[in-house]
Scaffold this active site. Sequence first.
Site, short mmCIF file in Angstrom:
data_model
loop_
_atom_site.label_atom_id
_atom_site.label_comp_id
_atom_site.label_asym_id
_atom_site.label_seq_id
_atom_site.Cartn_x
_atom_site.Cartn_y
_atom_site.Cartn_z
N ASN A 13 0.85 -1.19 0.00
CA ASN A 13 0.00 0.00 0.00
C ASN A 13 0.89 1.25 0.00
O ASN A 13 1.48 1.62 1.02
CB ASN A 13 -0.88 -0.10 1.26
CG ASN A 13 -1.74 1.12 1.51
OD1 ASN A 13 -1.48 2.20 1.01
ND2 ASN A 13 -2.77 0.93 2.32
N HIS A 16 -5.58 -3.87 -3.48
CA HIS A 16 -6.94 -4.42 -3.56
C HIS A 16 -7.51 -4.10 -4.93
O HIS A 16 -7.19 -3.06 -5.51
CB HIS A 16 -7.87 -3.79 -2.51
CG HIS A 16 -7.58 -4.19 -1.10
ND1 HIS A 16 -7.64 -3.31 -0.04
CD2 HIS A 16 -7.27 -5.40 -0.56
CE1 HIS A 16 -7.37 -3.95 1.09
NE2 HIS A 16 -7.13 -5.22 0.79
N GLU A 20 -9.46 -10.74 1.72
CA GLU A 20 -9.57 -9.32 2.10
C GLU A 20 -11.00 -8.81 1.95
O GLU A 20 -11.25 -7.60 1.85
CB GLU A 20 -8.60 -8.49 1.26
CG GLU A 20 -7.13 -8.90 1.44
CD GLU A 20 -6.40 -8.18 2.59
OE1 GLU A 20 -6.60 -6.98 2.77
OE2 GLU A 20 -5.61 -8.86 3.30
N CYS A 66 -13.38 2.24 0.25
CA CYS A 66 -12.76 1.37 1.28
C CYS A 66 -13.49 1.52 2.60
O CYS A 66 -13.44 0.62 3.44
CB CYS A 66 -11.31 1.77 1.53
SG CYS A 66 -10.25 1.69 0.11
N ALA A 93 0.40 4.55 -0.32
CA ALA A 93 0.06 5.71 0.51
C ALA A 93 0.44 5.44 1.97
O ALA A 93 1.01 6.30 2.65
CB ALA A 93 -1.43 6.03 0.41
N SER A 94 0.14 4.23 2.45
CA SER A 94 0.45 3.89 3.83
C SER A 94 1.96 3.98 4.05
O SER A 94 2.43 4.50 5.07
CB SER A 94 -0.08 2.48 4.14
OG SER A 94 0.66 1.84 5.13
O1 SUG Z 1 -5.29 -2.65 4.38
N1 SUG Z 1 -4.37 0.62 5.24
C1 SUG Z 1 -5.38 -0.29 4.74
C2 SUG Z 1 -6.19 0.37 3.64
C3 SUG Z 1 -7.36 -0.48 3.24
C4 SUG Z 1 -8.05 0.02 2.02
N2 SUG Z 1 -9.20 -0.74 1.74
C5 SUG Z 1 -9.68 -1.01 0.51
N3 SUG Z 1 -8.94 -0.82 -0.56
N4 SUG Z 1 -10.83 -1.54 0.41
C6 SUG Z 1 -4.71 -1.57 4.22
O2 SUG Z 1 -3.63 -1.45 3.63
C7 SUG Z 1 -2.65 1.36 6.74
C8 SUG Z 1 -2.29 1.26 8.18
C9 SUG Z 1 -1.09 2.08 8.54
O3 SUG Z 1 -0.33 2.46 7.70
O4 SUG Z 1 -0.95 2.34 9.74
C10 SUG Z 1 -3.67 0.33 6.31
O5 SUG Z 1 -3.82 -0.68 6.96
#
Ligand code: SUG
Length: 441
Positions: free
Chosen positions: A25, A243, A172, A368, A27-28
């Site tokens: 992910n 996802h 998921e 999401c 952005a995370s």
């Molecule tokens: O699972 N982010 C979530 C984002 C989920 C997005 N959901 C959908 N696409 N449906 C994930 O990656 C980030 C947590 C952090 O960085 O602390 C996080 O879990």
Amino acid sequence: MSFIDAQIDRIVGPTHHFGGLGVGNVASQIHAGQVSNPQAAALQGLDKMRLVAGLGVPQLILPPQPRPDFHLLNAFGFTGTPEEILKSVLNDDPMILSAAASCSAMWTANAATVTPSCDRVGGLPVMTVANLSASLHRSIEAAHTQRELCTLLKNGVDVREALPGGAPMRDEGAANHMRFSSPDGQSGLNVFVHGDGSPEPQCHWPRQTLAAGKAIARSHGLRECDVFHLKQHPEAIDAGAFHNDVVAMSHHDLLIHHEFAFAAESCSEIVRMQSRFQDIVESPLRILSIRSSELTLEDAIKTYFFNSQIVSTSVSGKTTLTVLCPVQVQRHPAANELVQRLCAEQVFDDVRFVDLGQSMDGGGGPACLRLRVPVSEQELACFDGSAVWTDALDSDLRDIISDRYPCKLQLADLADIEICQQALETQGVLAERLMQNATGA
Ligand code: SUG
């Protein structure tokens, strides 16, 4: 009988922070370690719920899951007083502290996979809670989610526990599932999207397996001819589409996806899906493949265009389709042009832009943040009334959040016992306020 998509969102918790924990992910990972604003996160989520409820769509609300999760910390050998536990986990393994305090359950599209009663050979609607076993912080959501969904949906939905089996059965939930139907929500085709199998992505671990999708389809009693399995394009996973709902959106007879959403091997399955849809619904499945020349994969992931939330309302037989796009779409010339084109072509009747900055920085957009549950009016009436959005509830939740949530938070703050105690208390206060809702308070 017609079916409408009830939307289940969860209030973002007071320990919302940027842990960088999201597997694959982007952005995370980019925002890892930055200062978060839990209060803004929760209010932004409530703004979206108010918008959806205001459009006449059934909106249900869950409280945050209790965090930090001290059971998890105990299970990993951290003992002593809560204060001692927090200090030693921050010293020994800050990632575990982050996971135990994560508010990732806010992304309810990952809570479960849902099958409405009309898609099954018989019986109640059914849900399988997602095991989220690709990541530690998300895998701890499942047990609590199951209890909550059982309470929320009363006996109206058969809520099944998460698939066992660990990594080979990575699931998921609805983020990797699409359902196509006639405009009244009936006659559904179910599409499960997985990332494993050759060709594999090079940089990121695929979060969903084909075996998991097959197990859910079988156990939900779906007719084999109405089930389809598509493979995510490995390049999409590598670019950050962890996802399917990051590169594809779906609603009733509409699928909009990036040209690199699905692997080439899935072409024949898509053709079979179109033909089956035509047979049972007697009108075409509308598939819009968005070319990279219009929106690159990178920009799709940056703006979360495909994670826009589509909702529809029907008044006197006329259905209105509204798309809720992240403000990042409005600010991006190519993405904005694309959504304006789709409105001009009447694919959508209206577009609204929503500011979900805090969720977006953790890699979660509008879609999401909601779990869709297609239900008949009778089924909806059986759900627990305490979760139903009302003006009064919205206003009280905002007051609690404005009074009690921090505006700044970083991982090290989560080792502070006062901050954690206040967070756990606040989660209790929010849950209590939701419970009163059933009695019309
Ligand atoms: O699972 N982010 C979530 C984002 C989920 C997005 N959901 C959908 N696409 N449906 C994930 O990656 C980030 C947590 C952090 O960085 O602390 C996080 O879990």
